[in-house]
Design a protein around this motif. Structure first.
Motif, PDB file in Angstrom:
ATOM      1  N   THR A  42      84.684 -16.761  40.078  1.00  0.00           N
ATOM      2  CA  THR A  42      85.912 -16.452  39.352  1.00  0.00           C
ATOM      3  C   THR A  42      85.548 -15.563  38.165  1.00  0.00           C
ATOM      4  O   THR A  42      84.568 -15.812  37.468  1.00  0.00           O
ATOM      5  CB  THR A  42      86.636 -17.736  38.909  1.00  0.00           C
ATOM      6  OG1 THR A  42      87.891 -17.397  38.304  1.00  0.00           O
ATOM      7  CG2 THR A  42      85.817 -18.566  37.926  1.00  0.00           C
ATOM      8  N   GLN A  43      86.341 -14.525  37.962  1.00  0.00           N
ATOM      9  CA  GLN A  43      86.021 -13.533  36.924  1.00  0.00           C
ATOM     10  C   GLN A  43      86.478 -14.010  35.554  1.00  0.00           C
ATOM     11  O   GLN A  43      87.627 -14.431  35.377  1.00  0.00           O
ATOM     12  CB  GLN A  43      86.713 -12.204  37.249  1.00  0.00           C
ATOM     13  CG  GLN A  43      86.526 -11.125  36.201  1.00  0.00           C
ATOM     14  CD  GLN A  43      85.118 -10.586  36.156  1.00  0.00           C
ATOM     15  OE1 GLN A  43      84.523 -10.285  37.187  1.00  0.00           O
ATOM     16  NE2 GLN A  43      84.565 -10.453  34.947  1.00  0.00           N
ATOM     17  N   GLY A  99      89.519 -18.563  35.799  1.00  0.00           N
ATOM     18  CA  GLY A  99      89.059 -17.358  35.120  1.00  0.00           C
ATOM     19  C   GLY A  99      90.226 -16.514  34.641  1.00  0.00           C
ATOM     20  O   GLY A  99      91.382 -16.775  34.961  1.00  0.00           O
ATOM     21  N   GLU A 123      86.418 -22.165  42.995  1.00  0.00           N
ATOM     22  CA  GLU A 123      86.501 -22.039  41.545  1.00  0.00           C
ATOM     23  C   GLU A 123      87.871 -21.483  41.160  1.00  0.00           C
ATOM     24  O   GLU A 123      88.473 -20.711  41.917  1.00  0.00           O
ATOM     25  CB  GLU A 123      85.431 -21.089  40.990  1.00  0.00           C
ATOM     26  CG  GLU A 123      84.007 -21.480  41.299  1.00  0.00           C
ATOM     27  CD  GLU A 123      83.407 -20.680  42.420  1.00  0.00           C
ATOM     28  OE1 GLU A 123      82.184 -20.462  42.440  1.00  0.00           O
ATOM     29  OE2 GLU A 123      84.179 -20.260  43.314  1.00  0.00           O
ATOM     30  N   SER A 124      88.311 -21.833  39.973  1.00  0.00           N
ATOM     31  CA  SER A 124      89.548 -21.289  39.437  1.00  0.00           C
ATOM     32  C   SER A 124      89.492 -21.358  37.915  1.00  0.00           C
ATOM     33  O   SER A 124      88.607 -22.001  37.347  1.00  0.00           O
ATOM     34  CB  SER A 124      90.758 -22.067  39.959  1.00  0.00           C
ATOM     35  OG  SER A 124      90.687 -23.420  39.559  1.00  0.00           O
ATOM     36  N   LEU A 136      87.205 -23.489  33.315  1.00  0.00           N
ATOM     37  CA  LEU A 136      86.998 -23.226  34.731  1.00  0.00           C
ATOM     38  C   LEU A 136      86.948 -24.547  35.494  1.00  0.00           C
ATOM     39  O   LEU A 136      86.479 -25.558  34.956  1.00  0.00           O
ATOM     40  CB  LEU A 136      85.694 -22.464  34.957  1.00  0.00           C
ATOM     41  CG  LEU A 136      85.512 -21.155  34.191  1.00  0.00           C
ATOM     42  CD1 LEU A 136      84.205 -20.496  34.611  1.00  0.00           C
ATOM     43  CD2 LEU A 136      86.682 -20.220  34.398  1.00  0.00           C
TER      44      LEU A 136
END
Length: 115
Positions: free
Chosen positions: A109-110, A9, A6-7, A20
């Motif tokens: 991802t935050q 965030g 994932e990316s 996202l």
């Protein structure tokens, strides 16, 4: 070996947007179901949205009308477009891929929504 990454965030203000991405290696997203979940501190992991191999989408009531899930088969990537973000959207967002009896998770991802 299936890996989900994932990316996208980050920290945004209320009302802003983020997109996202979840990209798979070792799996064909177009063959299964991809979902996004999120987990806020000290809370359970909750369903956010999913897209099936037939491109049918489902959303939780809390994000319906604000979030959009879409897939790009050529890139083997699923996106979650998040608009009109609220502080209560703050969480770690996880990508999930299901194919038959198998299920896989990304590392998360935050997303932080704060003024």
């Amino acid at each position: 070996q299936v890996q989900l990454v994932e990316s996208g965030g980050g920290l945004v203000q209320p009302g802003e947007s983020l997109r996202l991405s979840c990209t798979a290696s070792g799996a064909d997203f177009s063959a299964g179901t991809v979902a996004w979940y999120r987990q806020a501190p000290e809370k359970e992991r909750d369903f956010v949205a999913l897209i099936t191999r037939f491109r049918v989408t489902t959303y939780s009531d809390s994000v319906k009308g604000r979030f959009t899930i879409a897939g790009d088969n050529a890139k083997n990537t699923v996106y979650l477009q998040m608009n009109s973000l609220k502080p209560e959207d703050t969480a770690v967002y996880y990508c999930n891929y299901r194919y038959g009896a198998a299920a896989y998770w990304g590392q998360g991802t935050q997303v932080t929504v704060s003024s």
